[in-house]
Design an enzyme around this catalytic site. Structure first.
Site, mmCIF file in Angstrom:
data_model
loop_
_atom_site.group_PDB
_atom_site.id
_atom_site.type_symbol
_atom_site.label_atom_id
_atom_site.label_comp_id
_atom_site.label_asym_id
_atom_site.label_seq_id
_atom_site.Cartn_x
_atom_site.Cartn_y
_atom_site.Cartn_z
ATOM 1 N N GLU A 173 0.856 -1.188 0.000
ATOM 2 C CA GLU A 173 0.000 0.000 0.000
ATOM 3 C C GLU A 173 0.886 1.230 0.000
ATOM 4 O O GLU A 173 1.844 1.318 0.781
ATOM 5 C CB GLU A 173 -0.910 0.008 1.225
ATOM 6 C CG GLU A 173 -1.759 1.263 1.359
ATOM 7 C CD GLU A 173 -2.642 1.249 2.608
ATOM 8 O OE1 GLU A 173 -3.072 0.150 3.028
ATOM 9 O OE2 GLU A 173 -2.888 2.332 3.176
ATOM 10 N N GLU A 178 -2.620 11.637 3.286
ATOM 11 C CA GLU A 178 -3.616 11.486 4.337
ATOM 12 C C GLU A 178 -3.550 12.740 5.210
ATOM 13 O O GLU A 178 -2.461 13.181 5.575
ATOM 14 C CB GLU A 178 -3.358 10.253 5.202
ATOM 15 C CG GLU A 178 -3.533 8.939 4.470
ATOM 16 C CD GLU A 178 -3.287 7.745 5.379
ATOM 17 O OE1 GLU A 178 -4.261 7.119 5.840
ATOM 18 O OE2 GLU A 178 -2.097 7.441 5.624
#
Length: 263
Positions: free
Chosen positions: A141, A146
């Site tokens: 990932e 974020e």
């Protein structure tokens, strides 16, 4: 999902004299983006809908909207505001799935994030073999952006693999000049990814460099040399951002101007 677009989703794929050409670009024309992962997510408080929470704003921006909206018949962790175990919020997550996957290049998106406790916008990539049943984190990932709504002065970029994942993922945090809020304007998050590692940048400024050789020497195997697909989502709640509260503004909107891949 069908979202109108005036931008041709595919542009020239060829590089000239070493300058990367735009291999893939989307203003969210169907079928390059699809809706996925309907339902509730572990430890999060939203229910991802099929297409009710995704739209265009008339100015060329994709809108992913989180709403305070209960979904009867669903199950989420108990909401601290209502005491209910029914999912009290809706939102959306979209990805390119097997519609568009790629290995190496520069991927970037111009995004404006929302502000508010419990909100969690993200722009990221998953190893495409996840869709064939390879479990996380073995597929790899790559989190390009974020931001936690409770702290919109900080952004995070991280990679997750079997030897380093979750709270032990490898990455970094960074802020804007003048300690500005990310929620005040659009910003361009990018990752330059090749066989040697990943270099993250924000508005053209390098913020984090991950060197494959060094990580393999110090932390464990690098699992990012294979096809990945793109994901955009706006989560509500979860262990990291915490829950929304009475001050959280709903509906909350994550705006995306574009997503591009250069090779």
């Amino acid at each position: 999902m069908t979202v109108s677009s005036t931008e041709d989703p595919f542009v020239s794929a060829n590089a000239v004299d070493g300058d990367p050409g735009t291999h893939w670009s989307s203003a969210f024309a169907d079928p390059q983006w699809i809706q996925v992962d309907l339902g509730a997510s572990a430890n999060e408080l939203h229910y991802y809908t099929n297409d009710d929470n995704v739209s265009m704003d008339g100015a060329g921006h994709l809108v992913i909207e989180a709403r305070k909206q209960a979904t009867p018949g669903t199950s989420c962790p108990t909401d601290q505001l209502t005491g209910s175990g029914t999912c009290q919020y809706t939102s959306a997550r979209i990805n390119t799935g097997d519609k568009f996957e790629f290995t190496y290049g520069r991927v970037e998106a111009r995004i404006k994030v929302p502000k508010g406790n419990g909100l969690w916008p993200a722009f990221w990539m998953m190893g495409a073999d996840f869709l064939d049943g390879r479990p996380w984190p073995y597929n790899g990932e790559v989190d390009i952006m974020e931001v936690l709504g409770k702290d919109v002065k900080t952004s995070y970029s991280t990679v997750h693999a079997p030897a380093y994942n979750g709270g032990g993922g490898i990455g970094g945090l960074y802020t804007l000049p003048g300690d500005a809020d990310y929620s005040d304007d659009f910003h361009v998050w990018a990752a330059h990814w090749d066989s040697k590692g990943i270099v993250y940048s924000l508005d053209g400024r390098t913020v984090l460099t991950l060197d494959k050789a060094r990580i393999e020497q110090t932390r464990g195997p690098w699992v990012f040399d294979h096809p990945f697909y793109l994901i955009l989502n706006l989560a509500v709640g979860g262990d990291w951002p915490g829950p929304p509260d009475v001050s959280t503004p709903f509906p909350a909107k994550m705006l995306v101007d574009y997503v591009r891949v250069y090779q």
